[in-house]
Scaffold this active site. Structure first.
Site, PDB file in Angstrom:
ATOM      1  N   GLU A  54     -17.406  15.098  24.058  1.00 25.63           N
ATOM      2  CA  GLU A  54     -18.319  15.162  22.700  1.00 25.63           C
ATOM      3  C   GLU A  54     -19.579  14.533  22.485  1.00 25.63           C
ATOM      4  O   GLU A  54     -19.236  13.630  21.770  1.00 25.63           O
ATOM      5  CB  GLU A  54     -16.883  14.527  21.729  1.00 25.63           C
ATOM      6  CG  GLU A  54     -15.525  15.363  22.071  1.00 25.63           C
ATOM      7  CD  GLU A  54     -14.416  14.652  21.320  1.00 25.63           C
ATOM      8  OE1 GLU A  54     -14.695  13.833  20.047  1.00 25.63           O
ATOM      9  OE2 GLU A  54     -13.167  14.516  21.165  1.00 25.63           O
ATOM     10  N   GLU A  75      -7.034   9.758  21.994  1.00 24.28           N
ATOM     11  CA  GLU A  75      -7.212   8.553  21.116  1.00 24.28           C
ATOM     12  C   GLU A  75      -6.301   7.664  20.993  1.00 24.28           C
ATOM     13  O   GLU A  75      -6.139   7.191  20.174  1.00 24.28           O
ATOM     14  CB  GLU A  75      -8.456   9.386  19.830  1.00 24.28           C
ATOM     15  CG  GLU A  75      -9.423   9.782  19.632  1.00 24.28           C
ATOM     16  CD  GLU A  75      -9.617   9.603  18.434  1.00 24.28           C
ATOM     17  OE1 GLU A  75      -9.291   9.433  17.288  1.00 24.28           O
ATOM     18  OE2 GLU A  75     -11.281  11.115  18.351  1.00 24.28           O
TER      19      GLU A  75
END
Length: 921
Positions: A797, A696
């Site tokens: 994910e 991220e």
């Protein structure tokens, strides 16, 4: 579901689901109390008692005079320093009082001893308020040349807090060998009925003295004092129900609270509902989070903490806390407690109820009459009637301008197909004094529940901006903000904005409005479209696309027999596995649940660990390492031929960085980063196929802020040097849905190119895929943009969420089909599938106790659709041709003398694959 080829139907899906549910039923009601009784799952559910144990294969370490075929895998208990040391298993939740149980074990010995050795079966009976006692079951005398059967019986008049079965006996230094263990009830039907009645009686609260009617009996303070009250604060606080309540007081830590041990009353693999009535008091704290937590101690003395639920409590009123939990393994101890408020504030508890959760039938599929797919619900979107239908939100000014694009925004065009040109008119918004000011329209009566709506428009900003400006199409749903799409603008061009939304509960008021830029910045909006999406039409297109990129023409050339004798022979081809990676997130506690393991290993071929490889898990305190959880999970995957992704080496978001890391100075932090890289990648070299290097980076910058802009490339380069075999990924969220300008495809591309310019060996693009109400063309547009980089794209994910299981299944189908039909996508990882073990509510495919829900059935339908089957007759050239998905196949050919079965693999490729099948061998 439509099948593109007659041989690719999904008619076996129901059978797959029924088979799984049958497995669950047989597992939960099996006669044998022992889990993994033949060690086919390694040492799962078994624990060595102060010694070591491993599984020996059929070819090694078995008593003389026996063959490998007769032995199979078995447990070897070694490094025994006392006679009582051996292998044990907790059977607490499987034994009922008053019944006789039969025990049979196949045992052997090995090591430096002469003659025979005694092997004993024993029960360890643990009681909280008294000393542990032991019950002898039986014994047998074993020589090292033979296996022997140990037999015995036992019966308990009352069930203690914990019952452990174990095998012991040989002298120190002698290895104990165990081939199998069986414990059955002598009256199985009565035992079964008794067990079911005891374990899942939904109307029984397992909490003792739940309303404090017996004072504080069965309750205790967790690091603090507990006090019983009939009122507090001069009578202003009284019980919501009953006559009394309890407080946890003199709290000095946030985890201090009131607790009760429930060991022996809570059963593994059962879901429990938890309801508590709570509030707070004192220390000038008016509102705080109260959390119900489960502390679980495993048989090997490890601690687990399970967050059940939390509620925002106040000092004014009682609040109800509600949640749910399930234990995967057999615990040694279980304690439920309340915690959370800051030190000094009291936690008040009026009642606590923990019951077996009722199974709630799913909501029916939504019936939507006249969905009007593709019809824009915005009034006067072309602005042919001035600003009629629109109003200014706030005291801004609306007017009409000309000169906007005449074509539909591309993502809307992909959904709608050919469309009339736009008018070229736009709304100009001036005199904006707040960021939320802009044009608005009420759409309450035009929306239908459970329909997915696509949002599209052209937007532009006026002059005067001092930096990039966000523009957002927002919905106010009963005054709650819903994101309909966002874009960042840093120039004076027209920009496409796109997004989606769905409403699942009947609102009283829905308003759409355009907002975002700083006050004083003019906004222009043209061609706003909000329309329901026809998913089935999109699916038809995706099936055609999938056939092109995921299948290959195959010619089976039969050899080894006379071709003329083969003419007309019937052959049957069946695909056993699609090679496209579809995996799931798992966690350590789940692998203690054999039902979970069966489903996971059957339907997934890749795995990623939810937390167990993250730095805050492997080194929560400096120098205190925990790789045991990751090792256990990796062993399970290796044993089942499941590939693994390493998630993640670093996580750039500061809130996820453990405190000791955040406290380091620059030099010490750099040393810690180097040690993390070396320690992790050296330990697992060659074992993880992928690594998410620094998670991220579009949403955090902790390491870059502390160590400089080169640190990210350094992480990639060093990881590559330490493990050349691993593909190194970037990984981020909201890339594919249009709702976050920080991680738009354009921003992601720029980020990846910057890393590559610094020499970072970026090998793959991770799109997390935590998405709501997905729309295919929006997702596909992001994939198309990212595909220009030529790197493999993985959904890393993926999860979707809806309170309706049928709608959830449709959302999942959108994402799986878009990914599977796109040539740049090379794998899909679900972020879990089992209820209570996912990061989002209403996202699971399998309910807590193992029942496949409607979304799970949709998933299995797709898995079945993506397996190719064909049958027919051999032609005069001795060949049989078909087109099928990439993966592993079997071919069955009956001949005069026998049925021939061969296996072959269809790899990716443009040209037809010719596979020679030798029938002579």
């Amino acid at each position: 579901m439509e099948s593109q080829h007659a041989n690719n139907g999904n008619d076996n899906s129901a059978a797959l689901i029924a088979e799984h549910n049958k497995i669950n039923l047989s597992t939960s009601t099996a006669a044998n109390l022992i889990v993994n009784n033949d060690f086919s799952m390694g040492l799962h559910s078994w624990h060595p008692n102060c010694c070591h144990a491993f599984i020996a294969s059929a070819e090694s370490h078995y008593p003389e005079g026996t063959s490998a075929n007769s032995v199979g895998n078995h447990a070897v208990v070694t490094n025994r320093k006392e006679c009582w040391q051996g292998l044990e298993q907790d059977i607490t939740d499987k034994v009922s009082p008053g019944f006789t149980y039969l025990v049979s074990a196949s045992v052997g010995v090995s090591g430096p001893h002469q003659g025979s050795a005694d092997v004993l079966a024993t029960l360890k009976l643990e009681q909280r308020d008294s000393e542990t006692s032991y019950l002898f079951i039986g014994k047998t005398s074993v020589s090292k040349d033979n296996w022997e059967n140990l037999e015995g019986t036992f019966s308990l008049s009352a069930v203690p807090d914990r019952i452990v079965f174990y095998l012991e006996g040989p002298a120190p230094g002698v290895d104990l060998l165990i081939r199998s263990v069986v414990i059955t009830c002598s009256s199985p039907s009565e035992c079964e009925n008794k067990s079911i009645g005891c374990n899942i009686a939904g109307d029984e609260n397992i909490i003792l003295n739940p309303k404090f009617e017996d004072g504080l009996n069965n309750w205790s303070g967790r690091g603090c004092k507990i006090v019983l009250h009939d009122s507090m604060a001069d009578g202003k606080i009284v019980p919501l129900s009953g006559k009394v309540f309890a407080s946890a007081t003199e709290r000095t830590q946030s985890w201090n609270g009131i607790q009760q041990e429930i060991t022996g009353r809570v059963q593994r693999k059962l879901a429990y509902d938890v309801t508590a009535v709570v509030r707070i008091f004192g220390n000038n704290v008016t509102t705080a989070t109260v959390q119900a937590t489960l502390w679980v101690q495993t048989p090997n003395q490890r601690d687990q903490y399970i967050v059940i639920a939390n509620v925002q409590a106040t000092d004014k009123d009682w609040a109800q806390l509600h949640g749910k939990f399930l234990l995967n393994g057999s615990p040694a101890r279980v304690v439920i407690y309340m915690e959370g408020p800051p030190p000094g504030a009291d936690i008040l508890v009026n009642s606590l109820v923990v019951k077996h959760a009722e199974k709630i039938p799913p909501s029916p599929p939504p019936v939507i009459e006249n969905p009007a797919f593709g019809v824009n619900i915005i009034t006067n979107s072309e602005l042919s009637d001035g600003t009629n239908g629109w109003f200014p939100l706030g005291n801004c000014t609306l007017s009409i301008g000309t000169g906007s694009p005449h074509i539909l925004p591309p993502m809307a065009r992909d959904s709608l197909g050919p469309h009339e040109p736009l008018s070229g008119h736009y709304i100009l918004v001036t005199n904006r004094t707040q960021t939320w000011m802009g044009p608005a329209q009420m759409i309450t009566e035009k929306l239908k529940l459970f329909l997915t709506y696509q949002v599209a428009a052209w937007v532009r900003i006026g002059s005067g901006a001092t930096g990039p400006q966000n523009v957002n199409i927002a919905l106010g749903v009963d005054n709650q903000w819903v994101n309909g799409g966002q874009v960042e603008i840093n120039d004076d061009r027209w920009h496409e904005i796109g997004g989606s939304f769905r409403i699942e509960k009947q609102p009283s008021k829905v308003m759409v409005y355009i907002q975002g830029p700083a006050s004083g910045i003019d906004v222009m909006v043209a061609g706003l479209q909000i329309f329901p999406v026809d998913r089935e039409a999109r699916f038809r297109h995706l099936r055609r696309q999938t056939d092109k990129i995921r299948k290959r023409d195959v010619v089976l050339k039969l050899s080894g027999l006379d071709c003329s004798s083969m003419l007309g022979t019937f052959v049957k081809v069946k695909q056993t596995q699609n090679s496209f990676p579809i995996g799931s997130c798992i966690n350590r506690s789940q692998i203690d649940n054999e039902d979970f393991v069966k489903f996971f290993t059957k339907y997934f071929n890749w795995a990623v660990f939810g937390n167990e490889l993250k730095w805050y898990w492997t080194e929560s305190q400096q120098g205190n390492f925990n790789y045991k959880d990751a090792d256990d999970m990796l062993d399970l995957c290796l044993n089942h031929n499941i590939q693994t992704r390493g998630h993640c080496i670093f996580w750039e978001v500061q809130a996820t960085v453990q405190p000791w890391i955040q406290s380091l100075n620059k030099n010490d932090l750099m040393t810690a980063v180097q040690n993390r890289l070396t320690g992790l990648l050296a330990r697992y070299k060659g074992k993880f196929r992928h690594y998410d290097v620094n998670n991220e980076m579009l949403h955090g910058s902790f390491y870059q802020d502390k160590l400089g802009k080169d640190i990210r490339a350094y992480m990639f380069k060093t990881a590559h040097q330490l493990d050349l075999s691993a593909t190194l990924f970037v990984n981020d969220y909201h890339v594919e849905d249009g709702c976050d300008p920080r991680s738009s495809p354009e921003k992601y591309i720029e980020h990846i190119l910057n890393l590559q310019e610094q020499g970072a060996p970026v090998g793959g693009i991770g799109i997390q895929g935590h998405i709501d109400s997905p729309v295919g063309p929006i997702v596909c547009s992001a994939l198309d943009n990212l595909g220009i980089l030529g790197l493999p794209i993985w959904f890393t994910e993926l999860d979707v969420s809806s309170i309706n299981e049928y709608v959830r299944g449709e959302d999942l189908e959108v994402m799986l089909r878009e990914a599977f039909a796109h040539p740049a996508v090379e794998g899909i990882m679900l972020w879990g599938f089992w209820e209570l073990f996912m990061s989002r509510d209403s996202a699971h495919l399998v309910n807590a106790e193992g029942d496949i829900n409607e979304a799970g059935k949709k998933f299995l339908n797709l898995k079945q659709e993506w397996l190719s089957h064909a049958q027919g007759h051999v032609d005069e050239q001795g060949e049989f041709a078909f087109r099928g998905f990439h993966g592993t196949y079997t071919i069955v050919i009956p001949t005069l003398h026998k049925k021939i079965v061969k296996t072959f693999v269809v790899d990716k490729g443009e040209s037809p694959l010719v596979v020679t099948i030798d029938l002579s061998s």
